[in-house]
Motif scaffolding. Structure first.
Motif, PDB file in Angstrom:
ATOM      1  N   ASP A  11      57.966  89.974  66.727  1.00 37.41           N
ATOM      2  CA  ASP A  11      58.563  88.782  67.316  1.00 37.41           C
ATOM      3  C   ASP A  11      60.084  88.841  67.237  1.00 37.41           C
ATOM      4  N   HIS A  12      60.606  89.307  66.102  1.00 34.99           N
ATOM      5  CA  HIS A  12      62.058  89.474  65.972  1.00 34.99           C
ATOM      6  C   HIS A  12      62.579  90.468  67.004  1.00 34.99           C
ATOM      7  N   LEU A  13      61.867  91.577  67.166  1.00 35.43           N
ATOM      8  CA  LEU A  13      62.293  92.586  68.139  1.00 35.43           C
ATOM      9  C   LEU A  13      62.284  92.016  69.550  1.00 35.43           C
ATOM     10  N   GLY A  14      61.274  91.233  69.858  1.00 35.79           N
ATOM     11  CA  GLY A  14      61.203  90.606  71.170  1.00 35.79           C
ATOM     12  C   GLY A  14      62.361  89.649  71.411  1.00 35.79           C
ATOM     13  N   LYS A  15      62.758  88.917  70.377  1.00 39.05           N
ATOM     14  CA  LYS A  15      63.878  87.978  70.523  1.00 39.05           C
ATOM     15  C   LYS A  15      65.215  88.720  70.656  1.00 39.05           C
ATOM     16  N   ILE A  16      65.353  89.848  69.963  1.00 37.77           N
ATOM     17  CA  ILE A  16      66.564  90.657  70.139  1.00 37.77           C
ATOM     18  C   ILE A  16      66.609  91.203  71.568  1.00 37.77           C
ATOM     19  N   ASN A  17      65.474  91.640  72.066  1.00 33.81           N
ATOM     20  CA  ASN A  17      65.379  92.134  73.436  1.00 33.81           C
ATOM     21  C   ASN A  17      65.788  91.038  74.424  1.00 33.81           C
ATOM     22  N   ARG A  18      65.291  89.827  74.213  1.00 33.50           N
ATOM     23  CA  ARG A  18      65.644  88.691  75.084  1.00 33.50           C
ATOM     24  C   ARG A  18      67.139  88.394  75.008  1.00 33.50           C
ATOM     25  N   ALA A  19      67.685  88.443  73.802  1.00 37.71           N
ATOM     26  CA  ALA A  19      69.103  88.137  73.640  1.00 37.71           C
ATOM     27  C   ALA A  19      69.973  89.138  74.398  1.00 37.71           C
ATOM     28  N   PHE A  20      69.635  90.417  74.327  1.00 37.42           N
ATOM     29  CA  PHE A  20      70.402  91.412  75.068  1.00 37.42           C
ATOM     30  C   PHE A  20      70.299  91.157  76.575  1.00 37.42           C
ATOM     31  N   GLN A  21      69.123  90.775  77.047  1.00 36.01           N
ATOM     32  CA  GLN A  21      68.971  90.490  78.472  1.00 36.01           C
ATOM     33  C   GLN A  21      69.890  89.359  78.906  1.00 36.01           C
ATOM     34  N   ILE A  22      69.969  88.314  78.092  1.00 40.04           N
ATOM     35  CA  ILE A  22      70.787  87.157  78.449  1.00 40.04           C
ATOM     36  C   ILE A  22      72.275  87.447  78.264  1.00 40.04           C
ATOM     37  N   LEU A  23      72.629  88.167  77.208  1.00 38.91           N
ATOM     38  CA  LEU A  23      74.040  88.408  76.902  1.00 38.91           C
ATOM     39  C   LEU A  23      74.699  89.394  77.859  1.00 38.91           C
ATOM     40  N   MET A  55      68.597 121.392  61.319  1.00 38.93           N
ATOM     41  CA  MET A  55      68.991 120.124  60.707  1.00 38.93           C
ATOM     42  C   MET A  55      68.019 119.022  61.140  1.00 38.93           C
ATOM     43  N   LYS A  56      66.794 119.135  60.702  1.00 36.15           N
ATOM     44  CA  LYS A  56      65.742 118.221  61.148  1.00 36.15           C
ATOM     45  C   LYS A  56      65.595 117.081  60.151  1.00 36.15           C
ATOM     46  N   ASN A  57      66.546 116.153  60.230  1.00 33.86           N
ATOM     47  CA  ASN A  57      66.555 115.078  59.245  1.00 33.86           C
ATOM     48  C   ASN A  57      66.470 113.697  59.884  1.00 33.86           C
ATOM     49  N   VAL A  58      66.039 113.625  61.153  1.00 33.50           N
ATOM     50  CA  VAL A  58      65.933 112.348  61.850  1.00 33.50           C
ATOM     51  C   VAL A  58      64.529 112.216  62.434  1.00 33.50           C
ATOM     52  N   LEU A  59      63.850 111.114  62.103  1.00 36.29           N
ATOM     53  CA  LEU A  59      62.555 110.812  62.704  1.00 36.29           C
ATOM     54  C   LEU A  59      62.758 109.971  63.955  1.00 36.29           C
ATOM     55  N   VAL A  60      61.945 110.228  64.956  1.00 35.27           N
ATOM     56  CA  VAL A  60      61.954 109.436  66.183  1.00 35.27           C
ATOM     57  C   VAL A  60      60.616 108.723  66.283  1.00 35.27           C
ATOM     58  N   VAL A  61      60.657 107.388  66.345  1.00 34.62           N
ATOM     59  CA  VAL A  61      59.432 106.583  66.290  1.00 34.62           C
ATOM     60  C   VAL A  61      59.447 105.544  67.409  1.00 34.62           C
ATOM     61  N   GLU A  62      58.312 105.378  68.064  1.00 33.14           N
ATOM     62  CA  GLU A  62      58.116 104.280  69.012  1.00 33.14           C
ATOM     63  C   GLU A  62      56.848 103.535  68.596  1.00 33.14           C
ATOM     64  N   LEU A  63      56.963 102.245  68.367  1.00 32.50           N
ATOM     65  CA  LEU A  63      55.848 101.446  67.875  1.00 32.50           C
ATOM     66  C   LEU A  63      54.912 101.030  68.999  1.00 32.50           C
ATOM     67  N   ARG A  64      53.640 101.060  68.713  1.00 32.26           N
ATOM     68  CA  ARG A  64      52.647 100.562  69.666  1.00 32.26           C
ATOM     69  C   ARG A  64      52.823  99.059  69.881  1.00 32.26           C
ATOM     70  N   SER A  65      53.282  98.358  68.833  1.00 24.16           N
ATOM     71  CA  SER A  65      53.444  96.906  68.923  1.00 24.16           C
ATOM     72  C   SER A  65      54.735  96.492  69.623  1.00 24.16           C
ATOM     73  N   PHE A  66      55.630  97.452  69.891  1.00 27.42           N
ATOM     74  CA  PHE A  66      56.837  97.148  70.650  1.00 27.42           C
ATOM     75  C   PHE A  66      57.269  98.387  71.428  1.00 27.42           C
ATOM     76  N   PRO A  67      56.554  98.729  72.495  1.00 27.09           N
ATOM     77  CA  PRO A  67      56.871  99.936  73.270  1.00 27.09           C
ATOM     78  C   PRO A  67      58.198  99.781  74.003  1.00 27.09           C
ATOM     79  N   GLY A  68      58.822 100.923  74.270  1.00 25.70           N
ATOM     80  CA  GLY A  68      60.069 100.918  75.020  1.00 25.70           C
ATOM     81  C   GLY A  68      61.312 100.973  74.166  1.00 25.70           C
ATOM     82  N   CYS A  69      61.156 100.816  72.858  1.00 28.51           N
ATOM     83  CA  CYS A  69      62.292 100.890  71.939  1.00 28.51           C
ATOM     84  C   CYS A  69      62.103 102.101  71.028  1.00 28.51           C
ATOM     85  N   THR A  70      63.069 103.005  71.015  1.00 30.79           N
ATOM     86  CA  THR A  70      63.017 104.191  70.166  1.00 30.79           C
ATOM     87  C   THR A  70      63.759 103.912  68.864  1.00 30.79           C
TER      88      THR A  70
END
Length: 379
Positions: A200-212, A263-278
């Protein structure tokens, strides 16, 4: 000696340093801010420059009745930011007596004639330091906390609020608990608490960026501490259930070219509960201590997360503007205007030595300041 002369020619040195700076750091590479990167930009600046702030719009164009004249809209408001280019100028001295009597690092049984192997390695080292200088600016920009102090001729970066701030105009609401729209804190509960509705927090941040700014939450940089809170979160676990993994993507970030590929020290993750955000998960640090001192600073401070309202691979939002200055590479030599990152060598006598020089006039900016936020996620 031909090989040494070739290695120390300005074109070769600049190419080696530039390639090293462009390929060895995942964050600089991701955003195209290294030498020759897609987001490097030279528009004729010397020591001083300016850039424009230009947000996307959500306004609809005017409709008009058939046969009538076109409506007239006001131009989109454009902000201008004036700045002075930060300057990096560093050197490494390699005494000939020491260089000539070294064994090759790659083959200790062979003497490194005239220090060729060591000169190449020191050139690579200078390239890495040049990349770290730009990276230090990028981290400070994303935090909106880039400060510098001066000690004599030395200029030193810090993120602690000491000295003069280089402001990137990030709105106050895009910091701390993210009251981005003036409607209350988006991070209304700590992510340390398992019952907090993180999607829900991620969704609200997404909405805020859309509006801003007309963007959307496309990426976030977090530590493993924060990632562990996300993957153990009750809401995240409930949404993917027991039959499916919580991730659409879960892998190690690959960096092309050596030494990046190791130098493989960064994980890349995309959540099933919030797709589209890396999510870029890393505990990587940068050392702002300079020389003998040490000041290790993480990309993301503890308990925080950096959120990007744009795809970090896109052109024209985060930009590395290039300045320039006239430089004579040796005494009584011709003045040549150097743009952005350059390197060269100078032979010295009494005692004989080779000096490697690196120079960069650059500033990394966000041309849409509302498109980045740094939130306090655990409190």
């Amino acid at each position: 000696m031909v090989a040494i002369q070739s290695l120390l020619s300005p074109n070769v040195l600049t190419e080696v340093v530039s390639q090293k700076a462009a390929t060895t750091d995942w964050l600089i590479n991701l955003m195209g801010l290294g030498p020759g990167g897609r987001n490097e930009k030279f528009v004729g600046h010397g020591r001083y420059g300016a850039y424009h702030i230009f947000n996307h719009t959500r306004k609809v164009a005017q409709g008009r009745m058939p046969g009538t004249a076109a409506g007239r809209s006001s131009p989109n408001a454009v902000g201008q930011v004036l700045f002075t280019y930060p300057r990096m100028h560093d050197s490494i001295s390699l005494p000939a007596e020491i260089m000539h009597n070294l064994a090759q690092i790659s083959d200790p049984t062979q003497r490194d004639k005239a220090g060729a192997d060591m000169i190449k390695r020191q050139t690579d080292y200078l390239g890495e330091k040049c990349a770290n200088w730009r990276k230090a600016m990028l981290i400070g920009m994303m935090r909106d906390a880039l400060y510098y102090t001066t000690e004599g001729d030395e200029v030193k970066f810090n993120y602690s609020g000491t000295g003069t701030q280089i402001s990137f105009d990030m709105p106050a609401g895009n910091k701390t608990k993210l009251d981005m729209l003036g409607e209350g804190d988006i991070i209304a509960a700590s992510w340390h608490t398992a019952s907090t509705d993180i999607p829900d927090h991620l969704g609200k941040i997404n909405r805020a960026f859309q509006i801003l700014c007309g963007g959307g939450l496309k990426a976030a940089i977090i530590t493993h501490q924060i990632f562990n809170y996300i993957r153990r979160n009750d809401v995240v676990q409930d949404e993917h259930g027991t039959s499916m993994p919580p991730y659409l993507r879960y892998e190690v970030l690959e960096i092309a070219g050596k030494p990046g590929e190791s130098m493989k020290n960064v994980l890349v993750v995309e959540l099933r509960s919030f797709p589209g955000c890396t999510f870029y998960v890393t505990d990587e640090v940068i050392d702002l201590g300079y020389d003998a001192s040490e000041s290790l600073q993480p990309i993301v401070p503890a308990n925080k997360g950096i959120f990007l309202g744009f795809d970090p691979g896109i052109e024209g939002i985060v930009t590395c503007y290039l300045g320039s200055e006239p430089i004579a590479e040796y005494d009584a030599g011709p003045e040549v205007v150097k743009v952005g990152l350059n390197s060269w060598s100078v032979k010295r006598s009494n005692p004989t030595s080779t000096e490697l020089y690196g120079l960069d006039n650059a500033l990394i900016v966000n041309t849409i300041p509302k498109s980045i936020a740094i939130g306090t996620l655990v409190y």
